[in-house]
Design an enzyme around this catalytic site. Structure first.
Site, PDB file in Angstrom:
ATOM      1  N   HIS A  29       5.601  14.396   2.314  1.00  0.00           N
ATOM      2  CA  HIS A  29       6.239  15.079   3.446  1.00  0.00           C
ATOM      3  C   HIS A  29       5.630  14.730   4.799  1.00  0.00           C
ATOM      4  CE1 HIS A  29       8.738  17.723   0.882  1.00  0.00           C
ATOM      5  NE2 HIS A  29       7.804  17.358   0.009  1.00  0.00           N
ATOM      6  N   HIS A  44       6.365  23.658  -7.977  1.00  0.00           N
ATOM      7  CA  HIS A  44       7.813  23.668  -7.724  1.00  0.00           C
ATOM      8  C   HIS A  44       8.484  24.662  -8.660  1.00  0.00           C
ATOM      9  CE1 HIS A  44       7.598  19.915  -5.326  1.00  0.00           C
ATOM     10  NE2 HIS A  44       6.621  19.613  -6.171  1.00  0.00           N
ATOM     11  N   ASP A  49       0.813  -1.208   0.000  1.00  0.00           N
ATOM     12  CA  ASP A  49       0.000   0.000   0.000  1.00  0.00           C
ATOM     13  C   ASP A  49       0.844   1.255   0.000  1.00  0.00           C
ATOM     14  OD1 ASP A  49      -2.482  -1.307   0.027  1.00  0.00           O
ATOM     15  OD2 ASP A  49      -2.171  -1.788   2.125  1.00  0.00           O
ATOM     16  N   SER A  56       2.812  24.172 -12.077  1.00  0.00           N
ATOM     17  CA  SER A  56       3.553  23.364 -11.108  1.00  0.00           C
ATOM     18  C   SER A  56       3.741  24.131  -9.805  1.00  0.00           C
ATOM     19  CB  SER A  56       4.924  22.991 -11.678  1.00  0.00           C
ATOM     20  OG  SER A  56       5.697  22.345 -10.682  1.00  0.00           O
ATOM     21  N   ASP A  95      14.820  22.199  -2.678  1.00  0.00           N
ATOM     22  CA  ASP A  95      13.943  21.425  -3.571  1.00  0.00           C
ATOM     23  C   ASP A  95      14.509  21.414  -4.992  1.00  0.00           C
ATOM     24  OD1 ASP A  95      11.820  20.466  -5.121  1.00  0.00           O
ATOM     25  OD2 ASP A  95      10.474  22.137  -4.654  1.00  0.00           O
TER      26      ASP A  95
HETATM   27 ZN   LIG Z   1       7.393  17.208  -2.098  1.00  0.00          ZN
HETATM   28 ZN   LIG Z   2       4.755  19.412  -1.988  1.00  0.00          ZN
END
Ligand SMILES: [Zn+2]
Ligand SMILES: [Zn+2]
Length: 554
Positions: A76, A367, A48, A365, A194
């Site tokens: 996260h 990001h 899972d 997005s 990131d």
């Molecule tokens: Zn992330």
């Molecule tokens: Zn995120």
């Protein structure tokens, strides 16, 4: 850990997309930043969830000062219930308001409702053992995304979490650029940033550019509109709602997480809708097609999601038909492309229209792209850089961006899970690597009804199904008719007839044993029958199909 060193140990998120988790240590004390999970790939049948291996924390439970969560995405926060169970006595968990709200709902479902969750407003500082903790507001595809700044005697580390520099975010609260610039002025020791979009040149489009594109797309639809996006992308859902109001359509939220996240956000004042706008999913068919927008889960083609069910003509409330338009206001996360394409093709088969982000600018997005990663580097001016949150290719590209803005190459580190970076004012280097594997979760132990259903389906799809029907006397429990054995989807078998014969004998024996022993409780009789049949089937086939015993009393 050497004294006077800040140690940053990634347990997940490097060399992969997902399960972000980092242990930050100073002076023998620990702060954990994020506890993420990863969804299994198709070949992990029966699994899972995938979690980072956090056994490192098992021996260090007493050293953990706090867990800090950057934002509410599953990569996260998804492993938090499992981490808390492992730790026993949970440390304080800090994050922003929406993240705390979402995590509270998640922990309640896992019966961990008394974990100490603490909202920490952006910009406020709190002492956490040898660390000073501050959250810095950033923009992302979920509200309340925060960078985590941890300051010690030897310097500060900033974990950016996921971010973009959206100059016109939907909530009007852009990233706290001036605070980031202060870090640069005061001297930041280490930046862990990131890397998700380190391969995309330029600047990510603003989330608020999506709204007008949605309105334009919706306005061209004559029939019903079904929009799918991430349920946690509250600002996207808000923009769909706003478009619906503008175009005089009613809105139905379909899919459990869609309703749950909207309710949490709405209770916190982060999302809003005029009263009377919403209709219940079961009411959809009562409204004219041109007056309805459905907002649905399933943008990633998830197997049991609402949209996937609709595409398979298997949704209780929404039956897709020609004239409907399905709008994908999301792009597939790497790994989900196939499931999304399958879903889209099924929708075409039904005769509905499909609009994706390739057809119109209906997705942005969360990001930042290359220029935004450079901006983060230039604002914070870190002495050392450790790219995180990305596969190895993107970590490398992010390292290249750091070099391009003038960070000396020897101060940029190519990390991997389990490899700690040790930093102080005199230098930075990798320490001794620890084993950083994965933990698989099989949801049956969690006991959520949905998970059991999932498990059942998987069991049947993997090994098939046996149904055993037996009739016993209600007076004395003796067998009164020959038992029947039916099977479906069982991959075998030359000696099927012989096995069925053996099973019928076994069923009779098992029932007669129960009758003799005076076991009259029907569910106990069925349980015994189940175990007996499962045992013989495994012995003969080396498989574990689902066994359904049906005992009828006459
Ligand atoms: Zn992330
Ligand atoms: Zn995120």
């Amino acid at each position: 850990v050497p004294a006077g060193k800040l140690r940053v140990l990634p347990l997940g998120g490097l060399g992969e997309i997902g399960k972000n988790m980092t242990v930050i240590e100073y002076d023998g004390r620990i702060v954990v930043v994020d506890t993420g999970l990863m969804f299994p790939t198709a070949e992990m049948l029966g699994i899972d969830l995938v979690l980072p291996d956090f056994s490192y924390l098992r021996d260090r439970v007493d050293d953990i000062e706090a867990i800090v969560l950057t934002h509410g995405h599953e990569d996260h926060v998804g492993a938090l219930p499992y981490v808390l169970r492992e730790l026993g006595q949970p440390p304080v968990i800090y994050s922003g308001m929406l993240t705390i709200g979402m995590v509270r709902a998640k922990l309640d479902e896992h019966k961990l409702g008394n974990a100490p969750l603490q909202e920490l407003p952006a910009g406020e500082k709190v002492r956490v053992g040898p660390f000073e903790l501050e959250l810095i507001h950033l923009s992302h595809s979920i509200p309340d995304a925060r960078g985590v700044l941890l300051t010690t005697e030897v310097g500060s580390v900033l974990m950016t979490g996921d971010y973009k520099f959206d100059q016109t975010p939907v909530d009007g609260r852009p990233a706290d650029i001036s605070r980031l610039a202060e870090l640069g002025r005061d001297g930041l020791l280490l930046l862990c940033g990131d890397s998700t979009n380190a391969d995309r040149a330029g600047v990510a489009p603003s989330e608020s550019s999506v709204g007008p594109a949605l309105v334009e797309t919706f306005a061209s639809c004559e029939g019903r509109i079904i929009v799918t996006s991430f349920a946690s992308n509250i600002h996207r859902v808000q923009q769909v709602i706003d478009a619906a109001v503008q175009l005089d359509r009613r809105v139905a939220l379909v899919g459990r997480s869609m309703r749950k996240n909207f309710n949490i956000a709405s209770n916190l004042g982060i999302a809003k809708a005029p009263s009377g706008l919403f209709i219940q999913p079961r009411e959809i068919e009562n409204f004219p097609d041109e007056k309805v927008i459905v907002i649905s889960t399933g943008s990633q083609g998830e197997p049991l999601s609402a949209l996937r069910r609709m595409a398979n003509n298997d949704h209780r409330d929404v039956e897709l038909h020609s004239g409907d338009t399905v709008v994908f206001s999301a792009t597939p996360v790497p790994g989900n492309e196939r499931a999304v394409n399958e879903t889209i093709d099924r929708i075409y088969e039904i005769g509905a229209r499909v609009v994706t982000a390739k057809d119109a600018p209906i997705h942005a997005s969360g990001h930042g792209w290359q220029e935004e990663l450079k901006l983060m580097l230039n604002l914070t001016k870190p002495r050392y850089v450790l790219p995180v949150h990305g596969d190895h290719q993107r970590l490398r590209l992010h390292a290249g961006l750091a070099e391009s803005v003038g960070i000396p190459p020897e101060n940029i580190f190519q990390g991997r899970n389990g490899l700690p970076l040790e930093v102080d004012q005199n230098g930075a280097h990798f320490g001794e690597e620890i084993h950083a594997g994965v933990i698989y979760v099989d949801g049956v132990n969690v006991g959520e009804p949905d998970d059991v259903a999932l498990r059942d389906r998987r069991e049947i799809s993997a090994d098939g199904l046996f149904i055993v029907v037996a009739t016993i006397s209600s007076e004395d429990g003796h067998v009164v008719a020959d038992p029947e054995v039916l099977f479906r989807g069982v991959a075998f078998l030359e000696e099927a007839d012989a096995l069925v014969e053996d099973l019928r004998d076994l069923v009779e024996d098992s029932l007669e044993d129960a009758a003799k022993a005076g076991t009259r409780e029907l569910h106990l009789v069925q349980e015994d029958l189940h175990d007996a049949v499962a045992g013989l089937v495994y012995e003969k086939l080396r498989r574990r199909p689902m066994i359904v015993p049906v005992v009828v009393e006459v």
